[in-house]
Motif scaffolding. Structure first.
Motif, PDB file in Angstrom:
ATOM      1  N   LYS A  95       0.774  -1.123  -0.016  1.00  0.00           N
ATOM      2  CA  LYS A  95       0.054  -0.125   0.001  1.00  0.00           C
ATOM      3  C   LYS A  95       1.009   1.145   0.058  1.00  0.00           C
ATOM      4  O   LYS A  95       1.532   1.399   0.933  1.00  0.00           O
ATOM      5  CB  LYS A  95      -0.912   0.096   1.267  1.00  0.00           C
ATOM      6  CG  LYS A  95      -1.841   1.111   1.172  1.00  0.00           C
ATOM      7  CD  LYS A  95      -2.869   1.128   2.498  1.00  0.00           C
ATOM      8  CE  LYS A  95      -3.925   2.227   2.468  1.00  0.00           C
ATOM      9  NZ  LYS A  95      -4.688   2.199   3.430  1.00  0.00           N
ATOM     10  N   VAL A 121      -0.956  -3.031 -10.663  1.00  0.00           N
ATOM     11  CA  VAL A 121      -2.237  -2.557  -9.905  1.00  0.00           C
ATOM     12  C   VAL A 121      -3.294  -3.568 -10.101  1.00  0.00           C
ATOM     13  O   VAL A 121      -3.560  -3.709 -11.524  1.00  0.00           O
ATOM     14  CB  VAL A 121      -2.641  -1.230 -10.398  1.00  0.00           C
ATOM     15  CG1 VAL A 121      -4.029  -0.889  -9.327  1.00  0.00           C
ATOM     16  CG2 VAL A 121      -1.533  -0.207 -10.219  1.00  0.00           C
ATOM     17  N   PRO A 122      -3.705  -4.478  -9.251  1.00  0.00           N
ATOM     18  CA  PRO A 122      -4.671  -5.493  -9.549  1.00  0.00           C
ATOM     19  C   PRO A 122      -5.961  -4.879 -10.173  1.00  0.00           C
ATOM     20  O   PRO A 122      -6.328  -3.647  -9.776  1.00  0.00           O
ATOM     21  CB  PRO A 122      -5.072  -5.990  -8.090  1.00  0.00           C
ATOM     22  CG  PRO A 122      -3.847  -5.531  -7.397  1.00  0.00           C
ATOM     23  CD  PRO A 122      -3.435  -4.196  -7.847  1.00  0.00           C
ATOM     24  N   GLY A 123      -6.580  -5.647 -11.162  1.00  0.00           N
ATOM     25  CA  GLY A 123      -7.669  -5.170 -11.821  1.00  0.00           C
ATOM     26  C   GLY A 123      -9.217  -5.413 -10.681  1.00  0.00           C
ATOM     27  O   GLY A 123      -9.059  -6.055  -9.907  1.00  0.00           O
ATOM     28  N   VAL A 124      -9.861  -4.561 -11.082  1.00  0.00           N
ATOM     29  CA  VAL A 124     -11.166  -4.287 -10.201  1.00  0.00           C
ATOM     30  C   VAL A 124     -12.381  -4.903 -11.154  1.00  0.00           C
ATOM     31  O   VAL A 124     -12.426  -4.668 -12.266  1.00  0.00           O
ATOM     32  CB  VAL A 124     -11.350  -2.939  -9.716  1.00  0.00           C
ATOM     33  CG1 VAL A 124     -12.496  -2.992  -8.820  1.00  0.00           C
ATOM     34  CG2 VAL A 124     -10.246  -2.425  -8.874  1.00  0.00           C
ATOM     35  N   LYS A 125     -13.196  -5.689 -10.597  1.00  0.00           N
ATOM     36  CA  LYS A 125     -14.491  -6.326 -10.923  1.00  0.00           C
ATOM     37  C   LYS A 125     -14.217  -7.129 -12.349  1.00  0.00           C
ATOM     38  O   LYS A 125     -14.811  -6.607 -13.571  1.00  0.00           O
ATOM     39  CB  LYS A 125     -15.363  -5.162 -11.158  1.00  0.00           C
ATOM     40  CG  LYS A 125     -16.068  -4.873  -9.899  1.00  0.00           C
ATOM     41  CD  LYS A 125     -16.942  -3.649 -10.106  1.00  0.00           C
ATOM     42  CE  LYS A 125     -17.488  -3.056  -8.778  1.00  0.00           C
ATOM     43  NZ  LYS A 125     -18.538  -2.042  -8.846  1.00  0.00           N
ATOM     44  N   ARG A 132     -11.551  -6.981 -14.437  1.00  0.00           N
ATOM     45  CA  ARG A 132     -10.417  -6.214 -15.342  1.00  0.00           C
ATOM     46  C   ARG A 132      -9.219  -6.663 -15.014  1.00  0.00           C
ATOM     47  O   ARG A 132      -8.751  -7.092 -14.047  1.00  0.00           O
ATOM     48  CB  ARG A 132     -10.492  -4.525 -15.155  1.00  0.00           C
ATOM     49  CG  ARG A 132     -11.881  -3.872 -15.391  1.00  0.00           C
ATOM     50  CD  ARG A 132     -11.890  -2.312 -15.418  1.00  0.00           C
ATOM     51  NE  ARG A 132     -13.121  -1.956 -15.575  1.00  0.00           N
ATOM     52  CZ  ARG A 132     -13.902  -0.885 -15.013  1.00  0.00           C
ATOM     53  NH1 ARG A 132     -13.216  -0.185 -13.752  1.00  0.00           N
ATOM     54  NH2 ARG A 132     -14.819  -0.309 -15.437  1.00  0.00           N
ATOM     55  N   PRO A 179      -5.093  -6.448 -14.781  1.00  0.00           N
ATOM     56  CA  PRO A 179      -4.171  -5.587 -13.820  1.00  0.00           C
ATOM     57  C   PRO A 179      -3.520  -4.661 -14.832  1.00  0.00           C
ATOM     58  O   PRO A 179      -3.319  -4.823 -15.968  1.00  0.00           O
ATOM     59  CB  PRO A 179      -3.123  -6.530 -13.179  1.00  0.00           C
ATOM     60  CG  PRO A 179      -3.844  -7.807 -13.572  1.00  0.00           C
ATOM     61  CD  PRO A 179      -4.819  -8.027 -14.559  1.00  0.00           C
ATOM     62  N   GLU A 191      -1.251 -10.717   2.956  1.00  0.00           N
ATOM     63  CA  GLU A 191      -2.311 -11.378   2.192  1.00  0.00           C
ATOM     64  C   GLU A 191      -2.483 -12.872   2.964  1.00  0.00           C
ATOM     65  O   GLU A 191      -1.488 -13.530   2.752  1.00  0.00           O
ATOM     66  CB  GLU A 191      -1.682 -11.452   0.824  1.00  0.00           C
ATOM     67  CG  GLU A 191      -1.498 -10.297   0.093  1.00  0.00           C
ATOM     68  CD  GLU A 191      -1.202 -10.362  -1.447  1.00  0.00           C
ATOM     69  OE1 GLU A 191      -1.909 -10.830  -2.199  1.00  0.00           O
ATOM     70  OE2 GLU A 191       0.120 -10.264  -1.605  1.00  0.00           O
TER      71      GLU A 191
END
Length: 165
Positions: A103, A128-132, A134, A136, A154
């Motif tokens: 972070k 940056v991890p993909g959201v929903k 998407r 990365p 994690e």
């Protein structure tokens, strides 16, 4: 020329820690009741074992006994490795965090959670991890942009070996 206790401790301990193949990350002297506590944090690219901490603690204890850097008051010596949530403040910390989720608090005020892929002298290449659903996205973060950073713990991340099986 006056030197502080912290500078004297660093001058005494740095060669011992380096000889053990470790980096001296932190020296902290705090008061615990009538006693003081000397906390020394060490690390390396390979991590630090309990045996390495114990051996280094014996070496440091002998060096402190032979010097006057801690004065006459009683103290307790603690030698350990940094916790998983310690702040990342040096480029070597980011190198050690490669593959981990971090972070980042950026100077522009935003927070960004990304996986460290590579590190060089100027900054960090991150994903940056993909959201929903998407994909990365890649992101370059210069050290000058970073106001602070910590590794995110994690609990459900699969090891690469598990993913390949």
């Amino acid at each position: 020329m006056s030197t502080t206790q912290s500078e004297r401790l660093r001058a005494l301990l740095d060669p011992l820690v380096s000889a053990a193949g470790l980096d001296l990350e932190e020296i902290e002297v705090t008061r615990a009741g009538r006693r003081r506590q000397l906390r020394i944090v060490v690390d390396s690219d390979e991590g630090v074992t309990l045996d390495a901490c114990a051996e280094l603690s014996r070496d440091i204890s002998g060096a402190l006994d032979a010097s006057d850097v801690m004065g006459e008051e009683e103290y307790t010596l603690e030698v350990g490795s940094p916790g998983a949530d310690r702040p990342l403040t040096e480029p070597r910390h980011y190198v050690r965090a490669a593959g981990r989720l971090v972070k980042f608090r950026l100077h522009e005020g935003d927070d960004l959670v990304a996986r460290v892929l590579a590190v060089d002298e100027d900054g960090v290449d991150a994903e940056v991890p993909g959201v929903k659903g998407r994909k990365p996205t890649a992101r370059r973060i210069a050290f000058g942009e970073i106001a602070g950073a910590r590794v995110e713990i994690e609990f459900n991340r699969k090891d690469k070996k598990e993913e390949e099986a």
